[in-house]
Design an enzyme around this catalytic site. Structure first.
Site, PDB file in Angstrom:
ATOM      1  N   GLU A  30     -31.639  29.420  11.012  1.00  0.00           N
ATOM      2  CA  GLU A  30     -30.484  29.502  10.094  1.00  0.00           C
ATOM      3  C   GLU A  30     -29.945  28.112   9.742  1.00  0.00           C
ATOM      4  O   GLU A  30     -29.692  27.285  10.612  1.00  0.00           O
ATOM      5  CB  GLU A  30     -29.355  30.391  10.638  1.00  0.00           C
ATOM      6  CG  GLU A  30     -28.254  30.643   9.600  1.00  0.00           C
ATOM      7  CD  GLU A  30     -28.770  31.175   8.264  1.00  0.00           C
ATOM      8  OE1 GLU A  30     -29.196  30.358   7.430  1.00  0.00           O
ATOM      9  OE2 GLU A  30     -28.775  32.418   8.060  1.00  0.00           O
ATOM     10  N   ASP A  37     -30.170  35.473   4.890  1.00  0.00           N
ATOM     11  CA  ASP A  37     -29.151  35.866   3.908  1.00  0.00           C
ATOM     12  C   ASP A  37     -29.770  36.588   2.708  1.00  0.00           C
ATOM     13  O   ASP A  37     -29.174  36.627   1.639  1.00  0.00           O
ATOM     14  CB  ASP A  37     -28.382  34.625   3.457  1.00  0.00           C
ATOM     15  CG  ASP A  37     -29.308  33.547   2.888  1.00  0.00           C
ATOM     16  OD1 ASP A  37     -30.532  33.813   2.749  1.00  0.00           O
ATOM     17  OD2 ASP A  37     -28.818  32.448   2.582  1.00  0.00           O
TER      18      ASP A  37
HETATM   19  O1  AHR Z   1     -32.417  28.584   7.556  1.00  0.00           O
HETATM   20  C1  AHR Z   1     -32.970  28.666   6.263  1.00  0.00           C
HETATM   21  C2  AHR Z   1     -32.263  29.682   5.414  1.00  0.00           C
HETATM   22  O2  AHR Z   1     -30.962  29.251   5.126  1.00  0.00           O
HETATM   23  C3  AHR Z   1     -32.036  31.022   6.013  1.00  0.00           C
HETATM   24  O3  AHR Z   1     -33.177  31.854   6.053  1.00  0.00           O
HETATM   25  C4  AHR Z   1     -31.024  31.588   5.065  1.00  0.00           C
HETATM   26  O4  AHR Z   1     -30.228  32.561   5.669  1.00  0.00           O
HETATM   27  C5  AHR Z   1     -30.214  30.363   4.651  1.00  0.00           C
HETATM   28  O5  AHR Z   1     -30.153  30.294   3.250  1.00  0.00           O
END
Ligand code: AHR
Ligand code: AHR
Length: 481
Positions: A204, A280
């Site tokens: 994340e 996300d």
């Molecule tokens: O960590 C990379 C990305 O960042 C994740 O998959 C996403 O949730 C956020 O946009």
């Protein structure tokens, strides 16, 4: 034994086990996945041919004959009910109604395992699966392991082709709220050696190739057609491994401390499961998934070596992406529509716009040439083909925003993929349907006499189910000129 029998013996049992190609426990006889049929929205479950065996691809083929099918559920074989279904909207909306992501075409990724045909999950941009209410998946800083077998040649640079642990809200809730395998060429966060693609860990707000947030040169670019990718994490420690899923052993690309920025130690894992998307619901990435699991506990290297041996013994191999009448490289072809309205119309172009036109031997030679195409090896994948305009050498049929265009290459990988098509047996039982390599649920279609790549019942007007089978079926004949 299956991979999950091996993990159990090692004291780190599977708490999720997903595969459309085979059973991951030697005793598993249940359903591997569900497909939904375009004709009537009926569904059926596909099971292994025998306990612990390869999926019954023939059952899918017969259920889906003369229509299209999508993979609607990838069942969890662990018994915990951690099934993957169509991903809902989160921080980002998917392309479908109410922000849902696309489902994958059921026959988009044909392979063989020990000579038996099976289908993987070919995921175009916009496609995603998820489970936000799981059982037994690691939360907080708990230890877990995971592997996925992927197509090492199917990727892009968008966020994020992931399999693993993510937020239960489908929103970015902060550093350390994910722990998933990432595969692709994203350079937005970490990178490895060379130009990729790389296996990284999505924790994340960062794809990590090692301890730093940037380049970690020990994380090597992947060159294998079939890739085994591993990420595992326990308090204070995590690792990346990769190997050729068709032969040999795994290599460790990173094993050590958590990233050297705040928020990742301790971790704050939430325990949802994602496939093909970011935490996300970022959904621009593409990739192909064949099988994968998540475990409870940090698997030992010895256990993972045995799992890799089991994957190699499954003998993943490629098989043809084309079917139906031969559409041979080097030939010059025309495409005649089969819909009752339009059986004298052929795929042609007016400038960059692909359309259908009534063409006969009495048309001018320029008109005949505009409906004539040279078949060349697929610009983005030589297992399929591209169509060069006879009247505009160096320009090819490609799709853009799902409209067919005649364009010259712009030097991007995206263009070569958009210009690559796989002819398959015609959906209505005649001739051929011409499938977009990168979007296997999309086929050449005429709609109001304009050319598109359309999906059966998709979101655009040109995806309308009425007349879909006929509009997407073509008689591929000799070129006019
Ligand atoms: O960590 C990379 C990305 O960042 C994740 O998959 C996403 O949730 C956020 O946009
Ligand atoms: O046609 C679908 C997609 O639209 C193409 O792959 C891409 O070039 C454009 O964004």
């Amino acid at each position: 034994a299956g991979p999950c029998d091996i993990y159990s013996s090692g004291g780190t049992p599977c708490v999720a086990a997903h595969s459309t190609t085979r059973a991951l426990y030697s005793a598993f006889t249940g359903s591997l996945y569900e497909v939904i049929r375009g004709a009537d929205n009926a569904t059926t479950n596909i099971a292994p041919l025998s306990a612990g065996g390869v999926a019954d691809a023939a059952a899918q083929d017969s259920f889906c004959a003369r229509t299209t099918c999508l993979i609607s559920i990838i069942y969890d074989q662990s018994g915990r009910g951690n099934h993957l279904t169509q991903a809902p909207p989160g921080g980002f909306n998917g392309p479908l109604v109410n922000g849902y992501d696309y489902l994958a075409a059921a026959d988009g990724a044909p392979v063989t395992l020990n000579g038996q045909k099976a289908y993987g999950v070919f995921m175009s941009p916009g496609t995603g699966y998820r489970n936000d209410a799981t059982s037994g998946i690691a939360t907080g800083d708990e230890a877990e392991g995971m592997y996925a077998v992927l197509d090492g040649t199917h990727y892009n640079g968008a966020c994020c082709y992931d399999y693993g642990n993510a937020e239960v809200s489908a929103h970015d809730t902060g550093n350390g709220h994910m722990e998933a395998i990432y595969f692709g060429t994203s350079t937005s966060w970490g990178t490895g050696a060379g130009s990729g693609p790389w296996v990284m860990a999505d924790m994340e707000n960062g794809l990590f190739s090692g301890v730093t947030t940037g380049n970690d040169a020990a994380d090597l670019s992947i060159t294998w057609r079939f890739l085994t990718a591993i990420v595992k994490g326990e308090p204070g420690t995590w690792a990346i491994k990769a190997g050729n899923a068709a032969s040999g052993a795994l290599s460790t690309y990173y094993s050590g401390a958590r990233p050297d920025v705040s928020g990742y130690n301790p971790m704050s894992k939430e325990g949802a499961i994602i496939l093909g998307i970011g935490g996300d619901n970022s959904n621009g990435a593409q990739g192909t998934f064949y099988e994968g699991v998540m475990t409870s506990g940090y698997p030992s290297d010895a256990t993972e070596a045995s799992v890799q041996a089991n994957i190699v013994a499954a003998k993943y191999a490629t098989t043809s992406l084309v079917s139906g009448p031969a559409v041979s490289v080097g030939s010059a072809v025309s495409f005649r529509a089969t819909t009752a309205c339009c059986t004298t119309r052929y795929i042609a172009h007016t400038g960059a716009t692909v359309n259908t036109q009534v063409v006969t031997a009495s048309n001018t030679s320029a008109e005949q040439l505009s409906a004539s195409w040279t078949v060349v090896a697929g610009l983005g994948n030589s297992a399929c083909v591209s169509f060069e305009a006879r009247d505009t050498p160096g320009s090819y049929i490609r799709h853009y925003a799902f409209a067919l265009l005649v364009n010259a290459p712009d030097g991007t990988k995206q263009f070569t993929e958009d210009a690559t098509f796989c002819p398959v047996a015609g959906i209505n039982g005649e001739g051929s349907s011409i499938r977009a390599w990168g979007y296997p649920s999309h086929y050449f279609r005429h709609y109001d006499d304009i050319g598109y790549v359309a999906s059966n019942g998709g979101p655009a007007a040109f995806d309308a189910p009425a007349l879909f089978n006929n509009d997407t079926t073509w008689i591929v004949g000799a070129a006019f000129a």
